[in-house]
Design an enzyme around this catalytic site. Structure first.
Site, PDB file in Angstrom:
ATOM      1  N   CYS A 119       0.803  -1.223   0.000  1.00  0.00           N
ATOM      2  CA  CYS A 119       0.000   0.000   0.000  1.00  0.00           C
ATOM      3  C   CYS A 119       0.837   1.275   0.000  1.00  0.00           C
ATOM      4  CB  CYS A 119      -0.987   0.001   1.161  1.00  0.00           C
ATOM      5  SG  CYS A 119      -0.244  -0.143   2.803  1.00  0.00           S
ATOM      6  N   CYS A 127      -3.358  -2.852  -1.129  1.00  0.00           N
ATOM      7  CA  CYS A 127      -2.360  -3.743  -0.542  1.00  0.00           C
ATOM      8  C   CYS A 127      -1.903  -4.847  -1.478  1.00  0.00           C
ATOM      9  CB  CYS A 127      -2.909  -4.351   0.752  1.00  0.00           C
ATOM     10  SG  CYS A 127      -3.314  -3.105   2.000  1.00  0.00           S
ATOM     11  N   LYS A 193      -6.840  -9.140  10.671  1.00  0.00           N
ATOM     12  CA  LYS A 193      -6.697  -7.698  10.483  1.00  0.00           C
ATOM     13  C   LYS A 193      -8.017  -7.152   9.977  1.00  0.00           C
ATOM     14  CE  LYS A 193      -3.989  -4.231   7.973  1.00  0.00           C
ATOM     15  NZ  LYS A 193      -2.894  -4.026   6.995  1.00  0.00           N
ATOM     16  N   ARG A 203      -2.234   6.020   8.206  1.00  0.00           N
ATOM     17  CA  ARG A 203      -2.284   6.288   6.772  1.00  0.00           C
ATOM     18  C   ARG A 203      -1.656   7.628   6.440  1.00  0.00           C
ATOM     19  NH1 ARG A 203      -8.336   3.665   5.895  1.00  0.00           N
ATOM     20  NH2 ARG A 203      -7.619   1.513   6.052  1.00  0.00           N
ATOM     21  N   ARG A 215     -10.684  -1.031   1.707  1.00  0.00           N
ATOM     22  CA  ARG A 215     -10.009  -2.327   1.773  1.00  0.00           C
ATOM     23  C   ARG A 215     -10.908  -3.416   2.340  1.00  0.00           C
ATOM     24  NH1 ARG A 215      -4.871   1.003   3.930  1.00  0.00           N
ATOM     25  NH2 ARG A 215      -4.022   1.558   1.898  1.00  0.00           N
ATOM     26  N   GLU A 231      -9.399 -17.453   9.810  1.00  0.00           N
ATOM     27  CA  GLU A 231      -8.238 -16.804   9.206  1.00  0.00           C
ATOM     28  C   GLU A 231      -6.943 -17.212   9.916  1.00  0.00           C
ATOM     29  OE1 GLU A 231      -7.993 -15.014   6.572  1.00  0.00           O
ATOM     30  OE2 GLU A 231      -9.942 -14.108   6.147  1.00  0.00           O
ATOM     31  N   LYS A 246      -5.310  -7.313  14.864  1.00  0.00           N
ATOM     32  CA  LYS A 246      -5.165  -5.879  14.645  1.00  0.00           C
ATOM     33  C   LYS A 246      -6.516  -5.293  14.250  1.00  0.00           C
ATOM     34  CE  LYS A 246      -2.746  -2.509  11.738  1.00  0.00           C
ATOM     35  NZ  LYS A 246      -1.857  -2.299  10.584  1.00  0.00           N
ATOM     36  N   SER A 272      -2.507   3.027  15.530  1.00  0.00           N
ATOM     37  CA  SER A 272      -2.280   4.467  15.574  1.00  0.00           C
ATOM     38  C   SER A 272      -3.447   5.245  16.174  1.00  0.00           C
ATOM     39  CB  SER A 272      -1.971   4.983  14.163  1.00  0.00           C
ATOM     40  OG  SER A 272      -3.055   4.713  13.277  1.00  0.00           O
TER      41      SER A 272
END
Length: 321
Positions: A119, A127, A193, A203, A215, A231, A246, A272
């Site tokens: 990305c 991505c 994620k 970002r 996404r 997953e 995440k 973040s």
């Protein structure tokens, strides 16, 4: 005889003795943003206290990290050129590849983990690689992601961390690494994620916002829990050594379910947006700085063995006090 249940009315030393969950600097991974250019150390406006560094300004930061007792860093590269195939992501002279070599020249005491994604390097900001109608082509993306992982290993990375969420990428990267003789390089996979709103400041930091769309076609629906276990199971089957959830704070239940379901190390990314909210609250006096320790302890208590956090330096200083 008094049969009422006893509360833990211990003095501080006994309380510490019977503490169930601990937080150590060795539990933490510190993200580092590396940018092209020279003499650059610029604070990221949305992540106060976090900086982008050019390679020639890395040495001072690396020495500070080591002095604080931090042993692990996660590298994110910000290239000066982008294209539709993210060529700088797998270039021998790419920003991350150069940063790995620089860090390894500075010290052998820091374990270098690299984020593997496209990305930051693509003009479209997605991505993976897009097909002719503008959708991410999962199969085509695997080849390029494999090249990114391999280039990081060749540059000297100690571990790779694929964050792209393409199906089958862990197995593909494991095969590429093994075939090239890098069987010793572990994979920490961003397994669960989510397509989260808490990534906003990142970002801006990495210049990785998608140029169009979102996404959600490859990152997880934040309403889903069982899907996370599927997953994670797939990534473990493909060869992941560490699995990651995440974000962390809104997904503590996912961390706990993953930890209870699989006998592998679990990482959590204190992202973040989580950092920015708490940092601002502490700086404005709304919360005591101990709220940072409490927050990270909560992530550990949920089941995380490893925490990736922009608070790593702050926590290292607090734990020394």
């Amino acid at each position: 005889m008094n049969k009422r249940p006893r509360r833990l009315r211990y003095n501080p030393l006994v309380r510490e003795l019977v503490r169930e969950t601990t937080l150590e600097v060795s539990d933490l991974i510190y993200p580092l943003f590396i940018i092209e250019g020279s003499d650059v150390k610029e604070e990221i406006s949305s992540l106060k206290g976090v900086y982008r560094f050019s390679i020639d300004r890395l040495e001072g930061e690396i020495h500070e990290i080591i002095q604080l007792g931090i042993k692990y860093v996660l590298l994110f590269g910000i290239p000066d050129t982008k294209d539709n195939k993210g060529s700088e992501a797998y270039s021998e002279n790419g920003i991350v590849q150069k940063a790995i070599k620089k860090i390894k020249n500075i010290t052998d005491k820091l374990y270098v983990i690299t984020d593997v994604c496209m990305c930051e390097y693509t003009t479209h900001g997605h991505c993976g690689i897009l097909n002719e109608v503008g959708y991410v082509d999962n199969e085509k993306s695997l080849y390029y992601l494999g090249q990114v992982a391999l280039s990081h290993a060749k540059a000297g990375a100690d571990m790779i961390a694929p964050s792209d969420m393409m199906d089958g990428r862990v197995g593909y990267m494991r095969g590429e690494l093994d075939e090239a003789g890098y069987t010793h390089i572990p994979i920490m996979s961003y397994s669960a994620k989510y397509a989260s709103s808490f990534y906003g400041p990142f970002r801006e930091a990495a210049g990785s916002a998608p140029a169009f769309g979102d996404r959600k076609s490859y990152q997880m629906d934040y309403a889903n829990s069982d899907e996370a276990l599927r997953e994670v199971a797939l990534d473990i089957e493909e060869g992941a050594d560490i699995v990651m959830v995440k974000p962390a704070l809104a997904y503590l239940d996912i961390i706990r379910r993953v930890k209870d379901s699989f006998n592998v190390p679990v990482a959590a990314y204190n992202v973040s947006g989580e950092y920015a909210m708490l940092k601002m609250a502490v700086e404005q006096g709304l919360l005591d700085k101990k709220a940072v320790i409490e927050t990270l302890l909560g992530i550990k208590r949920a089941g995380a063995d490893i925490i990736i956090t922009y608070f790593a330096k702050d926590v290292a200083k607090m734990l020394k006090d």
